[in-house]
Every structure is written in structure tokens, then in C-alpha cells.
Scaffold this motif. Structure first.
Motif, short mmCIF file in Angstrom:
data_model
loop_
_atom_site.label_atom_id
_atom_site.label_comp_id
_atom_site.label_asym_id
_atom_site.label_seq_id
_atom_site.Cartn_x
_atom_site.Cartn_y
_atom_site.Cartn_z
N ARG A 90 -11.28 33.13 -26.71
CA ARG A 90 -11.25 33.61 -25.33
C ARG A 90 -11.00 35.11 -25.32
O ARG A 90 -11.65 35.85 -24.61
CB ARG A 90 -10.15 32.89 -24.56
N VAL A 93 -8.56 39.51 -12.73
CA VAL A 93 -8.92 40.92 -12.65
C VAL A 93 -7.88 41.75 -13.41
O VAL A 93 -8.21 42.72 -14.09
CB VAL A 93 -9.00 41.39 -11.18
N GLU A 94 -6.63 41.33 -13.29
CA GLU A 94 -5.57 42.05 -14.00
C GLU A 94 -5.79 42.03 -15.51
O GLU A 94 -5.53 42.99 -16.21
CB GLU A 94 -4.20 41.45 -13.65
N ASP A 95 -6.25 40.89 -16.00
CA ASP A 95 -6.53 40.79 -17.43
C ASP A 95 -7.59 41.80 -17.83
O ASP A 95 -7.51 42.43 -18.89
CB ASP A 95 -7.01 39.38 -17.78
N LEU A 96 -8.59 41.94 -16.96
CA LEU A 96 -9.66 42.89 -17.24
C LEU A 96 -9.12 44.31 -17.29
O LEU A 96 -9.42 45.08 -18.20
CB LEU A 96 -10.75 42.79 -16.15
N VAL A 97 -8.30 44.62 -16.33
CA VAL A 97 -7.73 45.96 -16.27
C VAL A 97 -6.93 46.25 -17.52
O VAL A 97 -7.06 47.31 -18.14
CB VAL A 97 -6.83 46.12 -15.02
N VAL A 103 -9.54 43.75 -5.80
CA VAL A 103 -8.35 42.96 -5.52
C VAL A 103 -7.95 43.10 -4.08
O VAL A 103 -7.55 42.15 -3.42
CB VAL A 103 -7.18 43.41 -6.42
N LEU A 148 -12.17 47.91 -9.98
CA LEU A 148 -11.57 46.60 -10.11
C LEU A 148 -10.41 46.45 -9.12
O LEU A 148 -10.27 45.43 -8.45
CB LEU A 148 -11.06 46.39 -11.54
N ILE A 158 -6.43 27.92 -18.33
CA ILE A 158 -6.33 29.22 -17.70
C ILE A 158 -5.35 30.09 -18.47
O ILE A 158 -5.45 31.29 -18.48
CB ILE A 158 -5.81 29.06 -16.26
N LEU A 190 -13.31 38.10 -23.83
CA LEU A 190 -12.87 39.09 -22.85
C LEU A 190 -13.19 40.50 -23.36
O LEU A 190 -13.70 41.34 -22.64
CB LEU A 190 -11.37 38.96 -22.60
N VAL A 224 -11.64 50.82 -13.70
CA VAL A 224 -10.34 50.30 -13.28
C VAL A 224 -10.18 50.42 -11.78
O VAL A 224 -9.76 49.49 -11.09
CB VAL A 224 -9.20 51.04 -14.01
N PHE A 242 -9.97 34.21 -16.80
CA PHE A 242 -9.23 35.46 -16.80
C PHE A 242 -9.19 36.05 -15.39
O PHE A 242 -10.08 35.79 -14.58
CB PHE A 242 -9.87 36.48 -17.75
N VAL A 251 -15.59 43.31 -21.57
CA VAL A 251 -15.11 44.66 -21.26
C VAL A 251 -15.96 45.71 -21.97
O VAL A 251 -16.35 46.72 -21.38
CB VAL A 251 -13.63 44.82 -21.64
#
Lengths: 136, 136
Positions: free
Chosen positions: A96, B118-122, A129, A125, A89, A100, A122, B116, A104
Motif C-alpha cells: 500500500r 488527503v492528509e496521507d497524500l500531503v 479538504v 489538496l 483502511i 501511495l 499541497v 488513504f 504521489v
DNA sequence: CTTAGTGTACTAGTATATTAGTACATGATG
DNA sequence: CATCATGTACTAATATACTAGTACACTAAG
């Protein structure tokens, strides 16, 4: 009794989808992990077994497994079998990061095509959360 | 007169990325829209012009444009040129929202499958705004 | 050591994707 | 109508992706 019913994960192919067989296998493994049907340590069907079940060549199964192993989603042990690996993780992982970025890029392109901006993404997203109730 | 200095949108190819040329063009158009560099009504380089600029065959450009036209991202007018089409930005907000949600859900699932958040995506999205296009 | 089970390597056939060559059709313009 | 600029259609060469055939290599277990 206490038998844990090691459920044999169920693969299903759609030969008319145009999606490569090996990719369908990959997607289903990943989906299984994401949905919780597959957990760390679970053994997958053997290359040969799955090949027979799906009436395809063992190499096709092997390719899917190998690709997932490269991304460290699976672990293979010669003579033993293939298992869901403990995800890393955290930690670096060039590949990785690349993935990502790919994810995106794809989503930005799709969103842009229907008139949404990066900010819209954003925002959406962030909404996820706060409102995690809606799982698929 | 009143020439508005319609800035010629800048295309750049990465021939070592392994990503098909026609797809790079598509992504850059979509990205341009998402980032605001391209707006409704803007004219894109002509098929021939872009082909010359990028040293590729006109048909490759045409293919990219055609594919974007099918999705109604572009409009082509014979003898005139190719333009950014009026998005279905308005109207059916419902369907559009649904699509956005779908896009986000997909990317979250894909990202989640490789560990990953959600924060990583953002974070990645934010980075994109500052530093465009780098694929593979 | 033998055996049966597992993944793997190497090769090759076939299909599909990608790009290019070339000629054509359409619309704007004068 | 003549001309020029635009996108388009058709064909084909080439590369790559995908799957399969076949034989090999590693591991666990008797």
C-alpha cells in the motif's frame, strides 16, 4: 416489493483505448468502489460470467481479480465467488505504501511538467479538504 | 567569464526497480523542475554524455528527451543541446489550473481507492521534497 | 457421493515495449 | 569549406506484457 435489486455491476470495455483489458476491469472495480456503486461484501460477476459478457478469456478476468485481491481490494472464495473486501483502511502494508508513493510520484511529475511545484500540489489538496463539494 | 557554475543536474538510475530507463530519466527531469533543481533555460547533459555517464545507449536518452519535447517540457536545438523550455507557466492560467485540479483529483481518487486520505497524500508529498526518487 | 458452480495453474502464442547498433542530418564554429 | 558536437532515423535483438487454450482443484448443495 422489498427486492434489493442486487444490481449487477456493469462492466464496459473499450477495445480501442489501448488500455489492457485486465486493467480496464481493475479500474472499473476501483472506480465502482470510489463512487459507491460497489460496497463491501458485494459479489462481483463470476470469472466465467464476466468472461462471456465481455467476450474475453476467463484468465483475463481472473488476472484482474487476482491483482485486486493481492492489494486486498477483493476477496475470493473458491467455489463461491469474488467479493469486495473490507478495506484495511489502516495498518501497515508495504504494498500500500508503495502504491501511495507511486501515486504521489506520478502527480508530482505531471504537475512539474506544466510548471507547478510540490507546494502547489499541497495547496490544491488542502483546498479540496475545505471545499469537498465538487465531486466528480 | 562570469561563469555561473551551471551545476550539472545529477541523474541516477535504479536498474533493479523494473522502471524503464527512459522513464526514469523523464521522471527525474520533471522532478528536477518541480523541486527547482532545474530552471527554464538550463541545459541538460547531451544525449551522448548522459548515455556514457549512465552506461546506456544514446537512443535511450534521446527517447526520453524526445518524449519530454513533445510535451513541451524540453527544447532541443540540433548541434547545440537540449534545454528546459519556457513552460506555459504564464498565459492560460485557466487551463493550467484545470490541469492541476485534474491531477489532484486523479491522485485523490487513486489514493482513496486504497484507503488513504488527503492528509496521507500531503504527508507523502512533504516526504518527497526531503528524499527524492525511489520508485517501484 | 455426485454434480454443478466457482476460482486456479500451467502452457503457449502474439503483440508491444524497451534497449541497443549503426549510420545519418543539422547547426555552430573557425 | 572543414570540422566537430549536437540531435535523429532506421533497424533489429530481446524482454516483457497481454491474452487465450486447456485442464485442474476447491466449495456448496442435492
Amino acid at each position: 416489493m422489498g427486492s434489493r435489486q442486487r444490481v449487477p455491476f456493469r462492466f464496459r470495455l473499450d477495445l480501442h483505448s489501448g488500455v489492457p483489458v485486465y486493467r480496464q476491469i481493475i479500474d472499473q472495480v476501483r472506480g465502482g468502489i470510489a463512487s459507491g456503486s460497489l460496497s463491501v461484501g458485494d459479489q462481483l460477476p463470476t470469472v466465467r460470467q464476466l468472461a462471456v459478457d465481455l467476450s474475453i478469456n476467463p484468465n483475463t478476468v481472473a488476472r484482474a481479480y487476482r491483482e485486486l485481491e493481492l492489494v486486498e481490494v477483493l476477496e475470493t472464495h473458491q467455489g463461491t465467488g469474488t467479493f469486495i473486501s473490507a478495506q484495511k483502511i489502516r495498518g501497515g502494508g508495504e504494498e500500500r505504501s508503495r502504491q501511495l508513493a507511486q501515486i504521489v510520484t506520478d502527480s508530482v511529475a505531471r504537475a512539474g511538467a506544466i510548471g507547478f511545484t510540490v507546494e502547489d500540489l499541497v495547496e490544491q489538496l488542502r483546498g479540496l479538504v475545505l471545499e469537498p463539494s465538487r465531486r466528480r
